[in-house]
Write a protein that holds these residues in place. Structure first.
Motif: not given
Length: 174
Positions: A86-107
Motif C-alpha cells: 500500500e502507498v502511504k503519505n508520510v510527513a517528515l519533520k526537519p532533522g529526521k531521516i526517512l530510511i527505506a527498506d530494500a525495494g521501497a519506493e518514494f515520491i
C-alpha cells in the motif's frame, strides 16, 4: 435432363442442411452454460481479490500482512511501516531521516529533500533514469527506488518546513 436433376438434387441437399443446422442448436460438450447462473456465477473483482489474499495467507481470514520487524517497545524512536504494497503519505519533520527498506519506493510530494546514504552508492531516480548520490536534491514528483536498506531521504538543511512523501514498501524514521 440428367444434368438438371443433379443440380436440383445438390441445391435441395444444401438447402436442407442449412435449414436443419439453423433450426437445431448444437452445444459442445463441456461448454459452460449462460453466465450468471448457478453453474457459471458472475463475481466481482473485489471478491476475487479477497479470495486470492485468503489463499496467499494460508487460508486465514486476515488480509493484512504482519511485519516481523515491528518493535515491541513503544518508546523506540524508529517507526517501521506496516504494509509493503500500500502507498502511504508520510510527513517528515526537519532533522529526521526517512530510511527505506530494500525495494521501497518514494515520491517527494512537497518540500525540499536530499538523498541520504552511508555508502558511495546512490538512489535510482526512475523518472529521469539517473543515480542520485548522497546530498543531491531529490526532485519532486519523481519515483525513487531504494534497492538496499540504509538509504533514504531527509529534509534539506535550512528548510523549516518538513516533507510529504508517498511511500510504497517498508521504511523507518530515524
Amino acid at each position: 435432363m440428367k444434368k438438371v436433376y443433379k443440380i436440383s438434387a445438390g441445391v435441395l441437399l444444401l438447402s436442407s442442411c442449412i435449414v436443419i443446422g439453423s433450426v437445431m442448436s448444437f452445444q459442445v460438450s463441456g461448454a459452460s452454460t449462460t453466465p450468471g447462473t448457478a453453474d457459471d456465477p458472475v463475481v466481482t473483482k473485489s471478491y476475487v481479490d479477497q479470495q486470492i489474499q485468503k489463499a496467499l495467507n494460508g487460508g486465514g481470514g486476515t488480509t493484512t500482512p504482519t511485519n516481523p520487524t515491528t518493535p515491541t517497545n513503544p518508546t523506540t524512536p524508529s517507526q517501521p511501516s506496516q504494509g509493503t504494497d500500500e502507498v502511504k503519505n508520510v510527513a517528515l519533520k526537519p532533522g529526521k531521516i526517512l530510511i527505506a527498506d530494500a525495494g521501497a519506493e518514494f515520491i517527494v510530494r512537497s518540500g525540499n529533500a536530499v538523498i541520504y546514504t552511508e555508502d558511495s552508492n546512490g538512489v535510482a531516480d526512475l523518472t529521469d533514469g539517473k543515480d542520485l548520490l548522497n546530498g543531491q536534491a531529490a526532485p519532486k514528483n519523481h519515483l525513487l527506488s531504494f534497492p538496499r536498506e540504509g538509504r533514504g531521504i531527509q529534509v534539506k538543511e535550512g528548510q523549516k518546513n518538513g516533507l510529504i512523501v508517498m511511500v510504497r514498501g517498508g521504511y523507518t524514521i530515524k
